[in-house]
Design a protein around this motif. Structure first.
Motif, PDB file in Angstrom:
ATOM      1  N   HIS A 267       0.785  -1.234   0.000  1.00  0.00           N
ATOM      2  CA  HIS A 267       0.000   0.000   0.000  1.00  0.00           C
ATOM      3  C   HIS A 267       0.819   1.288   0.000  1.00  0.00           C
ATOM      4  O   HIS A 267       0.247   2.380  -0.032  1.00  0.00           O
ATOM      5  CB  HIS A 267      -0.960   0.002   1.204  1.00  0.00           C
ATOM      6  N   ARG A 268       2.130   1.200   0.026  1.00  0.00           N
ATOM      7  CA  ARG A 268       2.974   2.409   0.073  1.00  0.00           C
ATOM      8  C   ARG A 268       2.676   3.344  -1.099  1.00  0.00           C
ATOM      9  O   ARG A 268       2.456   4.546  -0.907  1.00  0.00           O
ATOM     10  CB  ARG A 268       4.457   2.050   0.082  1.00  0.00           C
ATOM     11  N   GLU A 269       2.644   2.820  -2.295  1.00  0.00           N
ATOM     12  CA  GLU A 269       2.430   3.667  -3.478  1.00  0.00           C
ATOM     13  C   GLU A 269       1.034   4.283  -3.476  1.00  0.00           C
ATOM     14  O   GLU A 269       0.870   5.478  -3.739  1.00  0.00           O
ATOM     15  CB  GLU A 269       2.656   2.864  -4.759  1.00  0.00           C
ATOM     16  N   HIS A 270       0.033   3.508  -3.166  1.00  0.00           N
ATOM     17  CA  HIS A 270      -1.348   4.011  -3.147  1.00  0.00           C
ATOM     18  C   HIS A 270      -1.523   5.136  -2.120  1.00  0.00           C
ATOM     19  O   HIS A 270      -2.079   6.193  -2.425  1.00  0.00           O
ATOM     20  CB  HIS A 270      -2.331   2.876  -2.845  1.00  0.00           C
ATOM     21  N   LEU A 271      -1.040   4.909  -0.905  1.00  0.00           N
ATOM     22  CA  LEU A 271      -1.168   5.933   0.134  1.00  0.00           C
ATOM     23  C   LEU A 271      -0.337   7.170  -0.206  1.00  0.00           C
ATOM     24  O   LEU A 271      -0.769   8.298   0.027  1.00  0.00           O
ATOM     25  CB  LEU A 271      -0.773   5.366   1.494  1.00  0.00           C
ATOM     26  N   SER A 272       0.844   6.959  -0.793  1.00  0.00           N
ATOM     27  CA  SER A 272       1.692   8.089  -1.205  1.00  0.00           C
ATOM     28  C   SER A 272       0.992   8.926  -2.264  1.00  0.00           C
ATOM     29  O   SER A 272       1.018  10.162  -2.214  1.00  0.00           O
ATOM     30  CB  SER A 272       3.030   7.583  -1.757  1.00  0.00           C
ATOM     31  N   GLN A 273       0.360   8.272  -3.233  1.00  0.00           N
ATOM     32  CA  GLN A 273      -0.352   8.997  -4.283  1.00  0.00           C
ATOM     33  C   GLN A 273      -1.531   9.777  -3.704  1.00  0.00           C
ATOM     34  O   GLN A 273      -1.771  10.920  -4.085  1.00  0.00           O
ATOM     35  CB  GLN A 273      -0.831   8.044  -5.366  1.00  0.00           C
ATOM     36  N   PHE A 274      -2.269   9.156  -2.788  1.00  0.00           N
ATOM     37  CA  PHE A 274      -3.408   9.816  -2.156  1.00  0.00           C
ATOM     38  C   PHE A 274      -2.977  11.124  -1.500  1.00  0.00           C
ATOM     39  O   PHE A 274      -3.597  12.173  -1.680  1.00  0.00           O
ATOM     40  CB  PHE A 274      -4.037   8.881  -1.119  1.00  0.00           C
ATOM     41  N   LEU A 275      -1.894  11.072  -0.737  1.00  0.00           N
ATOM     42  CA  LEU A 275      -1.391  12.266  -0.059  1.00  0.00           C
ATOM     43  C   LEU A 275      -0.730  13.231  -1.040  1.00  0.00           C
ATOM     44  O   LEU A 275      -0.885  14.448  -0.924  1.00  0.00           O
ATOM     45  CB  LEU A 275      -0.402  11.875   1.043  1.00  0.00           C
ATOM     46  N   GLY A 276      -0.013  12.692  -2.008  1.00  0.00           N
ATOM     47  CA  GLY A 276       0.708  13.520  -2.973  1.00  0.00           C
ATOM     48  C   GLY A 276      -0.202  14.365  -3.847  1.00  0.00           C
ATOM     49  O   GLY A 276       0.076  15.541  -4.104  1.00  0.00           O
ATOM     50  N   VAL A 277      -1.301  13.795  -4.311  1.00  0.00           N
ATOM     51  CA  VAL A 277      -2.247  14.523  -5.155  1.00  0.00           C
ATOM     52  C   VAL A 277      -2.784  15.748  -4.423  1.00  0.00           C
ATOM     53  O   VAL A 277      -3.059  16.774  -5.041  1.00  0.00           O
ATOM     54  CB  VAL A 277      -3.407  13.581  -5.581  1.00  0.00           C
ATOM     55  N   ARG A 278      -2.909  15.656  -3.125  1.00  0.00           N
ATOM     56  CA  ARG A 278      -3.435  16.747  -2.317  1.00  0.00           C
ATOM     57  C   ARG A 278      -2.347  17.734  -1.874  1.00  0.00           C
ATOM     58  O   ARG A 278      -2.630  18.731  -1.224  1.00  0.00           O
ATOM     59  CB  ARG A 278      -4.157  16.172  -1.093  1.00  0.00           C
ATOM     60  N   GLY A 279      -1.103  17.415  -2.199  1.00  0.00           N
ATOM     61  CA  GLY A 279       0.011  18.268  -1.791  1.00  0.00           C
ATOM     62  C   GLY A 279       0.381  18.113  -0.326  1.00  0.00           C
ATOM     63  O   GLY A 279       1.030  18.980   0.238  1.00  0.00           O
ATOM     64  N   PHE A 280      -0.020  17.001   0.284  1.00  0.00           N
ATOM     65  CA  PHE A 280       0.224  16.784   1.720  1.00  0.00           C
ATOM     66  C   PHE A 280       1.513  16.011   1.995  1.00  0.00           C
ATOM     67  O   PHE A 280       2.096  16.155   3.068  1.00  0.00           O
ATOM     68  CB  PHE A 280      -0.923  16.002   2.353  1.00  0.00           C
ATOM     69  N   LEU A 281       1.944  15.149   1.089  1.00  0.00           N
ATOM     70  CA  LEU A 281       3.076  14.258   1.342  1.00  0.00           C
ATOM     71  C   LEU A 281       4.378  15.039   1.439  1.00  0.00           C
ATOM     72  O   LEU A 281       4.710  15.837   0.563  1.00  0.00           O
ATOM     73  CB  LEU A 281       3.182  13.202   0.241  1.00  0.00           C
ATOM     74  N   LYS A 282       5.113  14.824   2.515  1.00  0.00           N
ATOM     75  CA  LYS A 282       6.380  15.523   2.731  1.00  0.00           C
ATOM     76  C   LYS A 282       7.579  14.591   2.631  1.00  0.00           C
ATOM     77  O   LYS A 282       8.646  14.998   2.188  1.00  0.00           O
ATOM     78  CB  LYS A 282       6.389  16.206   4.110  1.00  0.00           C
TER      79      LYS A 282
END
Length: 84
Positions: A54-69
């Motif tokens: 699930h690393r990629e899926h969760l990363s994409q979810f956060l990344g699309v929103r500009g939240f992933l740091k």
């Protein structure tokens, strides 16, 4: 008083390190550090834990929103926290 969040690596019990993906009970190996700039100060980091699947899926979810740091292994995150 707030009870510890089992998804927070700093407040976890070793037996409770599971993926944050809905319904997943797999062991977490990744920490996804994020923040919502509309709610959190720039230095604040919230965390989600992820298994390999699930690393990629969760990363994409956060990344699309500009939240992933940051995405690091759980081992790296714990070593960094221990050195603080």
């Amino acid at each position: 008083m707030n009870s510890p969040n089992p998804q927070d690596p700093a407040a976890r019990d070793d037996s409770a390190v599971i993926c944050s993906a809905k319904g997943c009970r797999a062991a977490a190996v990744w920490v996804l550090a994020w923040n919502n700039p509309k709610l959190h100060t720039p230095d604040r980091r919230k965390t989600w834990l992820a298994c390999e699947e699930h690393r990629e899926h969760l990363s994409q979810f956060l990344g699309v929103r500009g939240f992933l740091k940051e995405v690091v292994t759980l081992e790296e995150w714990e070593a960094s926290a221990a050195g603080s």
